[in-house]
Design an enzyme around this catalytic site. Structure first.
Site, PDB file in Angstrom:
ATOM      1  CG  ASP A 241      -2.861  -8.430   0.828  1.00  0.00           C
ATOM      2  OD1 ASP A 241      -2.119  -8.726   1.783  1.00  0.00           O
ATOM      3  OD2 ASP A 241      -3.882  -7.721   0.945  1.00  0.00           O
TER       4      ASP A 241
ATOM      5  CG  HIS B 134      -6.560  -5.366   1.882  1.00  0.00           C
ATOM      6  ND1 HIS B 134      -5.964  -6.216   2.783  1.00  0.00           N
ATOM      7  CD2 HIS B 134      -7.754  -5.019   2.406  1.00  0.00           C
ATOM      8  CE1 HIS B 134      -6.775  -6.370   3.833  1.00  0.00           C
ATOM      9  NE2 HIS B 134      -7.862  -5.656   3.626  1.00  0.00           N
TER      10      HIS B 134
ATOM     11  CG  HIS C  82      -1.942  -1.040   1.253  1.00  0.00           C
ATOM     12  ND1 HIS C  82      -2.820  -1.236   0.220  1.00  0.00           N
ATOM     13  CD2 HIS C  82      -2.225  -1.999   2.178  1.00  0.00           C
ATOM     14  CE1 HIS C  82      -3.614  -2.271   0.513  1.00  0.00           C
ATOM     15  NE2 HIS C  82      -3.270  -2.752   1.686  1.00  0.00           N
TER      16      HIS C  82
ATOM     17  CG  ASP D 121      -4.993 -10.082   3.521  1.00  0.00           C
ATOM     18  OD1 ASP D 121      -4.816 -10.588   2.394  1.00  0.00           O
ATOM     19  OD2 ASP D 121      -4.632  -8.925   3.796  1.00  0.00           O
TER      20      ASP D 121
HETATM   21 ZN   LIG Z   1      -4.099  -7.223   2.849  1.00  0.00          ZN
END
Ligand SMILES: [Zn+2]
Length: 317
Positions: A164, A166, A127, A253
């Site tokens: 991931d 996200h 991120h 995740d």
């Molecule tokens: Zn994540």
């Protein structure tokens, strides 16, 4: 059997983002404990990380941002930039050590010491933006690893597969106009999940158009949805790109037991996705593959999935 490197150093436990924080040192402790309990540790080649030189980190991150992060740690601040980016005095040095962990893995693969590697590093990175810490991330470990491969070793095409849950906004933004890096992300739909980027129509720009592939999957998606997306859509595009090095932003995740997101993957899905990406690396990149830990907040899931992934990289699954 292949030679698989494990990048790890106890110093990674020293990044303490706060007692309440899901991205906690226990994540790595759970992984290392499992590798010791199963005897897998003895089959791995331990790679000691080094602190990435700031001059390399500046290839993607704003020098002023780097300085501000360093100062915030020195002054004993407990958050940096946004509330979910908790820090402690050691966080700056450890973040450099996470980047350098990926560099060390690259060095060991390029010198032929190991065939592939897993980086058990923290803080995570995908991120992190040019001048912003976001989503538990400060420096973009995997993006800097890609730059290191391209500029220090002269390779021309690097693929990043980000599974991931996200979207890796930072990684995408660094390379969206760069045709040397193909960024593929499978993630939960931006409407229901952090960070809200990664829509289908984001497919790169300028010379990089067509080298970003976002596959958002609605909350509640399971093994079949992910495997189908990777096999039928992601992999054909990656094969066409023919990467010389493959990197995985390995977050765990999207698992059904993860507390932070809403996907329903099982351990099997990660195993199968890993096998597909490894085969891509074997077919196109002389097996050169590095997986870099991103998210994953259930300790049991992390231990299970990383154990499976390392067995796969070793070829003893
Ligand atoms: Zn994540």
């Amino acid at each position: 059997m292949r030679r698989t490197g494990l990048v790890y150093d106890e110093q990674y436990l020293g990044h303490r983002p706060g007692e309440w924080h899901p991205e906690r040192p226990a994540r790595l402790e759970a992984i290392i404990q499992r590798l010791q309990d199963t005897g897998l540790m003895e089959e791995l080649t331990l790679i000691r990380p080094y602190q990435a030189p700031v001059s390399w980190v500046e290839k993607l991150h704003d020098p002023d941002y780097i300085k501000r992060f360093q100062t915030a740690c020195q002054k004993g601040y407990t958050i940096f930039g946004v509330p979910d980016c908790g820090i402690c005095p050691e966080s700056f040095d450890i973040a450099l050590l996470a980047v350098g962990g990926v560099f060390a893995a690259v060095d060991n693969i390029m010198s032929g010491t190991v065939d592939n590697a897993f980086c058990a590093v923290r803080p995570p990175g995908h991120h992190a933006e040019h001048n912003r810490a976001l989503g538990f991330c400060f420096f973009n470990n995997i993006a800097l690893g890609a730059v290191y491969i391209l500029e220090n070793y002269g390779l021309e095409r690097v693929a990043i597969v980000d599974w991931d849950v996200h979207h890796g906004n930072g990684t995408q933004h660094f390379f969206e106009s760069d045709p040397r890096v193909f960024y593929l992300s499978l993630h939960e739909d931006p409407d229901s999940c952090y960070p809200g980027t990664g829509r289908r129509q984001e497919e790169g720009s300028g010379r990089g158009k067509g080298f970003t592939l976002n596959i958002p999957l609605p909350g509640g998606s399971g093994d079949e949805d992910y495997l189908k997306a990777l096999e039928q859509e992601g992999l054909p595009r990656l094969r066409e790109f023919a990467p010389q090095f493959v990197l995985i932003s390995a977050g765990f995740d999207a698992h059904e037991d993860d507390p932070l997101a809403h996907q329903n993957l099982t351990r099997q899905a990660y195993k199968k996705m890993g096998a597909m990406v490894l085969q891509l690396a074997l077919d196109h990149a002389e097996g050169r593959l590095i997986s870099v830990l991103e998210g994953g907040y259930s300790l049991t899931v992390l231990a299970n999935c990383v154990e499976d992934h390392l067995r796969l990289l070793l070829g003893n699954d």
